[in-house]
Write a protein that holds these residues in place. Structure first.
Motif, PDB file in Angstrom:
ATOM      1  N   VAL A 367       0.847  -1.202   0.000  1.00  0.00           N
ATOM      2  CA  VAL A 367       0.000   0.000   0.000  1.00  0.00           C
ATOM      3  C   VAL A 367       0.878   1.245   0.000  1.00  0.00           C
ATOM      4  O   VAL A 367       1.629   1.495   0.945  1.00  0.00           O
ATOM      5  CB  VAL A 367      -0.950   0.007   1.217  1.00  0.00           C
ATOM      6  N   SER A 368       0.815   2.004  -1.085  1.00  0.00           N
ATOM      7  CA  SER A 368       1.610   3.229  -1.237  1.00  0.00           C
ATOM      8  C   SER A 368       0.942   4.106  -2.285  1.00  0.00           C
ATOM      9  O   SER A 368       0.667   3.649  -3.399  1.00  0.00           O
ATOM     10  CB  SER A 368       3.039   2.883  -1.662  1.00  0.00           C
ATOM     11  N   LEU A 369       0.695   5.356  -1.936  1.00  0.00           N
ATOM     12  CA  LEU A 369       0.023   6.261  -2.868  1.00  0.00           C
ATOM     13  C   LEU A 369       0.875   6.520  -4.101  1.00  0.00           C
ATOM     14  O   LEU A 369       0.357   6.623  -5.217  1.00  0.00           O
ATOM     15  CB  LEU A 369      -0.321   7.580  -2.166  1.00  0.00           C
ATOM     16  N   ALA A 370       2.196   6.621  -3.906  1.00  0.00           N
ATOM     17  CA  ALA A 370       3.096   6.847  -5.047  1.00  0.00           C
ATOM     18  C   ALA A 370       3.030   5.664  -6.012  1.00  0.00           C
ATOM     19  O   ALA A 370       3.009   5.843  -7.239  1.00  0.00           O
ATOM     20  CB  ALA A 370       4.525   7.047  -4.552  1.00  0.00           C
ATOM     21  N   LEU A 371       2.981   4.443  -5.456  1.00  0.00           N
ATOM     22  CA  LEU A 371       2.886   3.240  -6.290  1.00  0.00           C
ATOM     23  C   LEU A 371       1.539   3.197  -7.008  1.00  0.00           C
ATOM     24  O   LEU A 371       1.473   2.867  -8.198  1.00  0.00           O
ATOM     25  CB  LEU A 371       3.064   1.993  -5.425  1.00  0.00           C
ATOM     26  N   PHE A 372       0.465   3.551  -6.300  1.00  0.00           N
ATOM     27  CA  PHE A 372      -0.869   3.543  -6.912  1.00  0.00           C
ATOM     28  C   PHE A 372      -0.921   4.511  -8.097  1.00  0.00           C
ATOM     29  O   PHE A 372      -1.483   4.195  -9.150  1.00  0.00           O
ATOM     30  CB  PHE A 372      -1.932   3.937  -5.883  1.00  0.00           C
ATOM     31  N   ARG A 373      -0.323   5.695  -7.907  1.00  0.00           N
ATOM     32  CA  ARG A 373      -0.319   6.679  -9.004  1.00  0.00           C
ATOM     33  C   ARG A 373       0.465   6.147 -10.203  1.00  0.00           C
ATOM     34  O   ARG A 373       0.067   6.338 -11.353  1.00  0.00           O
ATOM     35  CB  ARG A 373       0.282   8.007  -8.515  1.00  0.00           C
ATOM     36  N   GLU A 374       1.593   5.451  -9.917  1.00  0.00           N
ATOM     37  CA  GLU A 374       2.404   4.900 -11.009  1.00  0.00           C
ATOM     38  C   GLU A 374       1.624   3.831 -11.770  1.00  0.00           C
ATOM     39  O   GLU A 374       1.700   3.753 -12.999  1.00  0.00           O
ATOM     40  CB  GLU A 374       3.710   4.320 -10.456  1.00  0.00           C
ATOM     41  N   ARG A 378       0.657   4.182 -15.776  1.00  0.00           N
ATOM     42  CA  ARG A 378       1.098   3.164 -16.749  1.00  0.00           C
ATOM     43  C   ARG A 378      -0.066   2.380 -17.345  1.00  0.00           C
ATOM     44  O   ARG A 378       0.140   1.474 -18.151  1.00  0.00           O
ATOM     45  CB  ARG A 378       2.066   2.185 -16.083  1.00  0.00           C
ATOM     46  N   GLY A 379      -1.276   2.694 -16.920  1.00  0.00           N
ATOM     47  CA  GLY A 379      -2.446   1.999 -17.456  1.00  0.00           C
ATOM     48  C   GLY A 379      -2.614   0.597 -16.899  1.00  0.00           C
ATOM     49  O   GLY A 379      -3.266  -0.253 -17.510  1.00  0.00           O
ATOM     50  N   LYS A 380      -2.030   0.331 -15.736  1.00  0.00           N
ATOM     51  CA  LYS A 380      -2.152  -0.983 -15.096  1.00  0.00           C
ATOM     52  C   LYS A 380      -3.110  -0.879 -13.917  1.00  0.00           C
ATOM     53  O   LYS A 380      -3.347   0.200 -13.386  1.00  0.00           O
ATOM     54  CB  LYS A 380      -0.785  -1.484 -14.627  1.00  0.00           C
ATOM     55  N   ARG A 381      -3.630  -2.023 -13.494  1.00  0.00           N
ATOM     56  CA  ARG A 381      -4.590  -2.056 -12.397  1.00  0.00           C
ATOM     57  C   ARG A 381      -4.042  -2.903 -11.248  1.00  0.00           C
ATOM     58  O   ARG A 381      -3.236  -3.802 -11.460  1.00  0.00           O
ATOM     59  CB  ARG A 381      -5.932  -2.625 -12.876  1.00  0.00           C
ATOM     60  N   PHE A 382      -4.505  -2.602 -10.033  1.00  0.00           N
ATOM     61  CA  PHE A 382      -4.066  -3.350  -8.856  1.00  0.00           C
ATOM     62  C   PHE A 382      -5.261  -3.657  -7.967  1.00  0.00           C
ATOM     63  O   PHE A 382      -6.296  -2.979  -8.023  1.00  0.00           O
ATOM     64  CB  PHE A 382      -3.027  -2.546  -8.055  1.00  0.00           C
ATOM     65  N   VAL A 383      -5.115  -4.693  -7.154  1.00  0.00           N
ATOM     66  CA  VAL A 383      -6.069  -5.003  -6.083  1.00  0.00           C
ATOM     67  C   VAL A 383      -5.242  -5.372  -4.863  1.00  0.00           C
ATOM     68  O   VAL A 383      -4.329  -6.201  -4.946  1.00  0.00           O
ATOM     69  CB  VAL A 383      -7.007  -6.179  -6.445  1.00  0.00           C
ATOM     70  N   THR A 384      -5.539  -4.743  -3.736  1.00  0.00           N
ATOM     71  CA  THR A 384      -4.841  -5.061  -2.492  1.00  0.00           C
ATOM     72  C   THR A 384      -5.793  -4.829  -1.326  1.00  0.00           C
ATOM     73  O   THR A 384      -6.985  -4.580  -1.528  1.00  0.00           O
ATOM     74  CB  THR A 384      -3.549  -4.228  -2.353  1.00  0.00           C
ATOM     75  N   ILE A 385      -5.268  -4.920  -0.103  1.00  0.00           N
ATOM     76  CA  ILE A 385      -6.085  -4.731   1.105  1.00  0.00           C
ATOM     77  C   ILE A 385      -5.589  -3.499   1.851  1.00  0.00           C
ATOM     78  O   ILE A 385      -4.378  -3.278   1.953  1.00  0.00           O
ATOM     79  CB  ILE A 385      -6.010  -5.967   2.028  1.00  0.00           C
ATOM     80  N   LEU A 386      -6.519  -2.729   2.370  1.00  0.00           N
ATOM     81  CA  LEU A 386      -6.174  -1.537   3.143  1.00  0.00           C
ATOM     82  C   LEU A 386      -5.597  -1.952   4.498  1.00  0.00           C
ATOM     83  O   LEU A 386      -6.041  -2.927   5.106  1.00  0.00           O
ATOM     84  CB  LEU A 386      -7.429  -0.687   3.349  1.00  0.00           C
ATOM     85  N   LYS A 387      -4.589  -1.218   4.961  1.00  0.00           N
ATOM     86  CA  LYS A 387      -4.021  -1.493   6.285  1.00  0.00           C
ATOM     87  C   LYS A 387      -5.037  -1.145   7.369  1.00  0.00           C
ATOM     88  O   LYS A 387      -5.806  -0.190   7.228  1.00  0.00           O
ATOM     89  CB  LYS A 387      -2.743  -0.672   6.486  1.00  0.00           C
ATOM     90  N   THR A 388      -5.026  -1.905   8.458  1.00  0.00           N
ATOM     91  CA  THR A 388      -6.032  -1.718   9.518  1.00  0.00           C
ATOM     92  C   THR A 388      -5.897  -0.370  10.222  1.00  0.00           C
ATOM     93  O   THR A 388      -6.872   0.134  10.784  1.00  0.00           O
ATOM     94  CB  THR A 388      -5.925  -2.846  10.560  1.00  0.00           C
ATOM     95  N   ASN A 389      -4.683   0.230  10.196  1.00  0.00           N
ATOM     96  CA  ASN A 389      -4.516   1.534  10.854  1.00  0.00           C
ATOM     97  C   ASN A 389      -4.956   2.694   9.968  1.00  0.00           C
ATOM     98  O   ASN A 389      -4.816   3.857  10.341  1.00  0.00           O
ATOM     99  CB  ASN A 389      -3.064   1.730  11.289  1.00  0.00           C
ATOM    100  N   GLN A 390      -5.491   2.376   8.782  1.00  0.00           N
ATOM    101  CA  GLN A 390      -5.938   3.428   7.870  1.00  0.00           C
ATOM    102  C   GLN A 390      -7.448   3.653   7.934  1.00  0.00           C
ATOM    103  O   GLN A 390      -7.983   4.444   7.177  1.00  0.00           O
ATOM    104  CB  GLN A 390      -5.508   3.088   6.438  1.00  0.00           C
ATOM    105  N   LYS A 436      -3.509  13.659  -2.523  1.00  0.00           N
ATOM    106  CA  LYS A 436      -4.656  12.778  -2.302  1.00  0.00           C
ATOM    107  C   LYS A 436      -4.814  11.806  -3.464  1.00  0.00           C
ATOM    108  O   LYS A 436      -4.433  12.096  -4.593  1.00  0.00           O
ATOM    109  CB  LYS A 436      -5.931  13.610  -2.133  1.00  0.00           C
ATOM    110  N   TYR A 437      -5.375  10.635  -3.142  1.00  0.00           N
ATOM    111  CA  TYR A 437      -5.627   9.622  -4.173  1.00  0.00           C
ATOM    112  C   TYR A 437      -6.908   8.887  -3.789  1.00  0.00           C
ATOM    113  O   TYR A 437      -7.041   8.376  -2.679  1.00  0.00           O
ATOM    114  CB  TYR A 437      -4.458   8.640  -4.259  1.00  0.00           C
ATOM    115  N   GLU A 438      -7.860   8.862  -4.711  1.00  0.00           N
ATOM    116  CA  GLU A 438      -9.147   8.208  -4.435  1.00  0.00           C
ATOM    117  C   GLU A 438      -9.122   6.767  -4.928  1.00  0.00           C
ATOM    118  O   GLU A 438      -8.710   6.488  -6.056  1.00  0.00           O
ATOM    119  CB  GLU A 438     -10.284   8.967  -5.121  1.00  0.00           C
ATOM    120  N   VAL A 439      -9.531   5.844  -4.056  1.00  0.00           N
ATOM    121  CA  VAL A 439      -9.580   4.429  -4.427  1.00  0.00           C
ATOM    122  C   VAL A 439     -11.002   3.904  -4.280  1.00  0.00           C
ATOM    123  O   VAL A 439     -11.792   4.408  -3.480  1.00  0.00           O
ATOM    124  CB  VAL A 439      -8.631   3.577  -3.557  1.00  0.00           C
TER     125      VAL A 439
END
Length: 740
Positions: A367-374, A378-390, A436-439
């Motif tokens: 989980v990283s906003l910089a990685l999500f933006r990248e 690049r036109g790629k998609r991801f699926v992951t889990i949000l950290k519990t402290n978020q 900010k980054y909306e998911v």
């Protein structure tokens, strides 16, 4: 310099003496300075095996410098003169049917010189005039061998062509070295080894897990039975020193990463992956922590299974949509998934030559906003889990009006799982930059366990309206991870194969520690400044309050004085009663007023005391951190493990795993499709039997399963499939198998 040297007429005596003196200097470094054998000899440009050192040192102690002078050889008269060589070539050119024995007779008649047949054969071979006719190979009688079932995996490896891929890469690199004339590699036997020898040694390394051999040392301590030699084609199993030297030489070729790409390309071709559908363009990335047992100061990481910070290597694996590991990626123990996801994707796409990764699924460590933006850029998609402290609760997410929980059942490899799911969005904020980054989020309450993982993705609704499918994709990762865990005990993925460390110019671990502690000191110093500012404001407020209170009290006292003066002169009873009532009211007002101000001042004083305690606490914490900083040895050297050997062995372990998957997919009954390597090894690959080899066939017979009828039926089924495949070895022999 000694009787033995005088007897021999050396043409290079000065060179031999010079080499002996350099050897003497190297011995001094080893014995007096404690330097490693390899390093000491290389300091003086000598290439001597560490295994030869005890013999050299013993001779030096017995005879001194004279004992370590190389007395081999000497000046000899050359038997095969240029004229004799030309004569041999001329005779063979005139008559191609002449044998070396017949040519030797002609040389003796012409020059009165007796040559060895092998000398003549070597001359003819160098000129390409050898007939190549040797002794006919005898058929091998049927002999009993252990682990005869390993030939099933050998057949799979032949079908997949994996050994050929590995040997091709070694030979390409060896040819490059020879072409460049790099003499630093000249002593390595892997450079001059034939394809047959390389294949046998690579197969020996590949088959180690079948024989429950975790590391090269087991060639010495748990020496394998003859089955390993027969299976690899070497006859008898290789000795420890042979395999140890081979595995030491392989990393020096620097082929570990390009070999990963070669093998990844082979897996893609063998398993016919086209990457045309969304499913085939989905990949899973996992990290495996491999513990290092070394005294050197190397990077550490959190080992989740042991729940400890340990010296380790991080081995990342990228799996295809069906959970097959395609490409391993070895990094230091302090690496982070966030920084490794894109490089491993690029490495895979580099092996294929085009962009094939459209969707990547990974755990919450990524989980990283910089990685999500990248990913989005690049036109790629991801699926992951949000950290519990978020997040704390459902209130931390944004839902569309009228959004409700929905009941779904998801099929998994281990049965059905029941969820209540709800879709929404969340704005993630980067702490440092404030960006900010909306998911897109999917809350999934597991009705079986009560847990509520929150899945996040950048897949928009127009691309996938049904959020249940997104949840299914991630849940599939959990069961792939379980399958991957089953590989560890059977293939010994936890075993480390190399601990040679390379000293780094900069200790990044110390640098990170110092930076973190300095940031903590700055943060606590700022907190103290803020608290001191608060105390100053409170003291100023108390001062103003006291001034206001004193003014008010003074005003009331003046009014009371006036009332008291009037009461002394007032005769009217009613007027005196009125003045008395006013006097009582003012006394009460003064009392309540003073009480109020004193309570406010007391509260503010308590705030000041609390802040002062807070400041004292922070100052003590700064003192502790400063002590920690002073104790850090900023000159401490950080070593990074040379992971090339380990990475090569990981490639071989993945190759064996995928050969096992290939067997189960193409040769096993459907019910064994999900069986793990260890279970199949114990049923089939370890089964003893018999082998008979002729010039055109290798016949392997597995022993009968006396008590396990299911195992007997499985073995017969697989063997029939293997025979139907008509598998041919590189030597042109057909592999035929049967079960008694």
């Amino acid at each position: 310099m000694g009787e033995e040297l005088k007897k021999k007429n050396f043409s290079n005596i000065n060179v031999k003496i010079k080499k002996a003196k350099l050897t003497e200097k190297a011995i001094y470094l080893i014995e007096k300075k404690g330097i490693e054998v390899d390093e000491a000899f290389q300091t003086y440009g000598l290439q001597i095996s560490p295994f030869s050192y005890p013999r050299i040192y013993r001779k030096y102690k017995e005879k001194g410098l004279e004992g370590i002078i190389d007395t081999r050889g000497g000046k000899r008269v050359e038997k095969v003169t240029p004229s004799i060589k030309d004569f041999i070539i001329l005779q063979k050119s005139k008559n191609k049917k002449l044998t070396a024995k017949q040519i030797r007779k002609k040389v003796w008649e012409e020059y009165d010189v007796q040559l060895h047949i092998r000398s003549i054969s070597n001359i003819l071979r160098d000129k390409g005039l050898s007939t190549g006719k040797g002794r006919p190979k005898k058929e091998i009688e049927e002999v009993a061998i252990d682990h005869a079932g390993g030939f099933l995996l050998k057949g799979a490896l032949i079908c997949m062509g994996l050994v050929k891929v590995i040997v091709d890469r070694i030979r390409i690199r060896a040819d490059e070295i020879e072409k460049n004339g790099d003499k630093s590699f000249k002593w390595m036997s892997v450079i001059s080894a034939s394809r047959k020898v390389l294949s046998r040694k690579i197969e020996t390394l590949l088959y180690m897990p079948i024989f429950q051999m975790e590391r090269i040392w087991h060639f010495k301590t748990v020496y394998p039975r003859d089955g390993l030699g027969v299976l690899s084609g070497s006859g008898l199993p290789y000795k420890y020193h042979t395999m140890d030297n081979f595995l030491r030489e392989l990393p020096r070729l620097d082929i570990d990463k390009i070999l990963s790409r070669d093998l990844a390309r082979a897996y893609i071709e063998v398993f016919n992956l086209k990457f045309e559908t969304k499913e085939e363009q989905t990949f899973y990335i996992d990290c495996h922590k491999k513990v290092l047992w070394t005294k050197k100061n190397v990077p550490k990481g959190l080992h989740a299974t042991r729940n400890k910070i340990l010296k380790c290597l991080d081995v990342y694996f990228i799996h295809d949509c069906n959970g097959m590991p395609i490409l391993p990626w070895t990094r230091p123990g302090d690496s982070h998934l966030v920084n490794e996801i894109m490089p491993i994707i690029e490495e895979l796409e580099k092996s294929v030559g085009k962009e094939i990764v459209k969707l990547v699924i990974f755990d919450r460590e990524g989980v990283s906003l910089a990685l999500f933006r990248e990913f989005t850029e690049r036109g790629k998609r991801f699926v992951t889990i949000l950290k519990t402290n978020q997040y704390d609760s459902e209130d931390d997410f944004i839902f569309e009006k009228g959004s409700k929980w929905r009941y779904v059942t998801i099929k998994t490899a281990k049965g059905k799982k029941r969820f209540n799911i709800k879709e929404g969005t969340k704005i993630l904020v980067e702490q440092e930059s404030g960006k900010k980054y909306e998911v897109r989020v999917i809350l999934a309450k597991d009705l079986g366990t009560g847990k509520m993982p929150v899945f996040i993705t950048n897949i928009i609704k127009s691309e996938e309206p049904d959020c249940t499918k997104i949840v299914k994709k991630y849940i599939k990762r959990w069961f792939q991870e379980n399958s991957f865990k089953q590989m560890k005990p059977g293939l010994y993925l936890d075993t480390n194969h190399g601990s040679n460390g390379v000293a780094l110019k900069e200790n990044r671990v110390i640098k990170r520690k110092v930076k973190k502690l300095e940031e903590e000191i700055r943060a606590k110093t700022n907190a103290i400044i803020s608290a001191e500012s608060f105390i100053e404001r409170r003291l100023d407020s108390i001062k103003r309050k006291k001034t206001t209170m004193n003014k008010k009290v003074l005003q009331l006292e003046n009014k009371l004085k006036n009332i008291n003066a009037k009461m002394l002169t007032e005769i009217n009873v009613n007027e005196r009663a009125y003045l008395l009532k006013r006097q009582e009211g003012m006394h009460l007002e003064e009392s309540e007023f003073i009480k109020y101000y004193e309570s406010v001042i007391s509260k503010w004083q308590s705030d000041i005391n609390r802040k002062q305690s807070y400041i004292d606490k922070k100052r003590n914490e700064i003192k502790d951190i400063t002590n920690k900083l002073s104790k850090i040895d900023q000159k401490e050297i950080l070593y990074e493990i040379d992971s090339r050997k380990d990475h090569i062995m990981t490639n071989l372990e993945v190759a064996l795993n995928n050969a096992d998957l290939f067997l189960k997919k193409n040769f096993f009954p459907p019910e064994y499709k999900n069986a793990d390597f260890k279970a199949i090894r114990d049923i089939l690959y370890k089964q003893d039997g018999f082998i008979k080899e002729s010039k055109d066939e290798i016949s392997v017979t597995l022993k009968h399963y006396r008590q396990e009828l299911d195992h007997q039926m499985l073995a017969e089924y697989v063997v029939n499939k293997i025979n139907a495949a008509e598998i041919i070895t590189e030597e042109g022999k057909r592999l035929r198998m049967e079960v008694l």
